[in-house]
Enzyme design. Sequence first.
Site, PDB file in Angstrom:
ATOM      1  N   ASP A 215       0.862  -1.178   0.000  1.00 31.28           N
ATOM      2  CA  ASP A 215       0.000   0.000   0.000  1.00 31.28           C
ATOM      3  C   ASP A 215       0.899   1.229   0.000  1.00 31.28           C
ATOM      4  O   ASP A 215       2.031   1.157  -0.478  1.00 31.28           O
ATOM      5  CB  ASP A 215      -0.958  -0.031   1.190  1.00 31.28           C
ATOM      6  CG  ASP A 215      -2.298   0.638   0.879  1.00 31.28           C
ATOM      7  OD1 ASP A 215      -2.280   1.861   0.645  1.00 31.28           O
ATOM      8  OD2 ASP A 215      -3.343  -0.041   0.888  1.00 31.28           O
ATOM      9  N   GLY A 237       4.858  -0.515  -3.850  1.00 28.84           N
ATOM     10  CA  GLY A 237       3.922   0.204  -2.993  1.00 28.84           C
ATOM     11  C   GLY A 237       3.081   1.149  -3.808  1.00 28.84           C
ATOM     12  O   GLY A 237       3.133   1.162  -5.048  1.00 28.84           O
ATOM     13  N   HIS A 238       2.314   1.980  -3.113  1.00 32.19           N
ATOM     14  CA  HIS A 238       1.404   2.913  -3.780  1.00 32.19           C
ATOM     15  C   HIS A 238       1.916   4.348  -3.750  1.00 32.19           C
ATOM     16  O   HIS A 238       1.178   5.271  -4.062  1.00 32.19           O
ATOM     17  CB  HIS A 238       0.014   2.847  -3.141  1.00 32.19           C
ATOM     18  CG  HIS A 238      -0.695   1.544  -3.373  1.00 32.19           C
ATOM     19  ND1 HIS A 238      -1.960   1.288  -2.886  1.00 32.19           N
ATOM     20  CD2 HIS A 238      -0.311   0.426  -4.030  1.00 32.19           C
ATOM     21  CE1 HIS A 238      -2.322   0.055  -3.238  1.00 32.19           C
ATOM     22  NE2 HIS A 238      -1.339  -0.483  -3.919  1.00 32.19           N
ATOM     23  N   GLY A 239       3.184   4.539  -3.353  1.00 36.78           N
ATOM     24  CA  GLY A 239       3.764   5.869  -3.374  1.00 36.78           C
ATOM     25  C   GLY A 239       3.648   6.580  -2.047  1.00 36.78           C
ATOM     26  O   GLY A 239       3.360   5.978  -1.007  1.00 36.78           O
ATOM     27  N   ASN A 269       1.838   4.789  -7.624  1.00 37.72           N
ATOM     28  CA  ASN A 269       1.866   6.249  -7.677  1.00 37.72           C
ATOM     29  C   ASN A 269       3.226   6.734  -7.188  1.00 37.72           C
ATOM     30  O   ASN A 269       3.985   5.990  -6.564  1.00 37.72           O
ATOM     31  CB  ASN A 269       0.779   6.853  -6.788  1.00 37.72           C
ATOM     32  CG  ASN A 269      -0.596   6.299  -7.098  1.00 37.72           C
ATOM     33  OD1 ASN A 269      -1.200   6.635  -8.112  1.00 37.72           O
ATOM     34  ND2 ASN A 269      -1.093   5.434  -6.227  1.00 37.72           N
TER      35      ASN A 269
END
Length: 388
Positions: A215, A237-239, A269
Amino acid sequence: MASLLFLFVFFFSISSCFAHSYNVLSFGAKPDGKTDATKEFMAVWETACASSRPVTIVVPKGRFLLRSLNFDGSKCKPKPIMFRIDGTLVAPADYRVIGNEDYWILFQHLDGVTVYGYGGVLDAQGTSLWGCKTSGKNCPRGATTIGFQSSRNIVVYGLTSLNSQMFHVVINGCHNVKLQGVKVLAAGNSPNTDGIHVQSSSTVSIFSTKISTGDDCVSIGPGTNGLWIENVACGPGHGISIGSLGKDAVESGVQNVTVKTVTFTGTQNGARIKSWARPSSGFARNIRFQHCVMNNVDNPIIIDQNYCPRSENCPRQVSGIKISDVLFVDIHGTSATEVGVRLNCSPKKPCTGIRLKDVKLKYRNKPAASACVHAGGIEAGLFQPNCL
């Protein structure tokens, strides 16, 4: 060499202050990874709390099996406490034992706590819970590995968080927090395993940290004021995400955030601000993303004010979050999608003061495109079509 010397001097000076120490082995804890040591750890904590002198709690090498722990300082005599972790703290293999707890390890109501963990590991054994969640079965939400709540003057050095059930590290309602040399490790498909989450806190810094998770590497929630993130490696991950904001109609804002010298590798991201598509009194302002490298990132720069997962409680609404004074400077590398800059702002509260300087993103060896809606500001040195 200079940084090593600094750490040596820093911890030598701290060790001289924390002369009174308690080893968990002396209280009967067994480092075999099989014998529940929860009672012994809490006995150490109660003894340390009662001391009027600065203390160090020592967890030597070995594996210590632990259920949920609440290190509450509300009844402690005021003094600094160091928690030195040289070994591995391991959660029960059965995720149901701690799966309904908010935290596996919680520090709260403290003034002056240092968790020193070079070599120390928190192994939450979350993989079985991830499997339960992805299977669609009825599963517990999962416990955050370590949290700091309603506290101040916190230092976390060198700790490794492995395979958390839920979030890895949470800073909530705290002031003056420093995390350095932390490692967060989980699979890229692990659900809801945010690396470090900060909310309702002020003067927080994150330095020299590596985060690989499923995440957000760092998620920044409402009420955050004064967050500095520097020299972080993020991926998978999602940044690094500000938000989600606007989940509540009345909500504190996010302000004075700097993200500097971060490398994003294979993330969903890069630099992201997101808010729910519904009314809210919240805001995000004075945000800086500087000197960031994007390596094959899906959305290198993104503001999304139409966040509405599963179309619940927000269809056909617009975000009331006001986003202003946001700087993206020296952002370069590669986008995994054609659109490298996506600014999707609210028609009710358009973004203002968005500045992009020296943003150089490529997609398949060509300049990546930009897509912007309801966003106003100034572009300089941006090698994409002008969209503001």
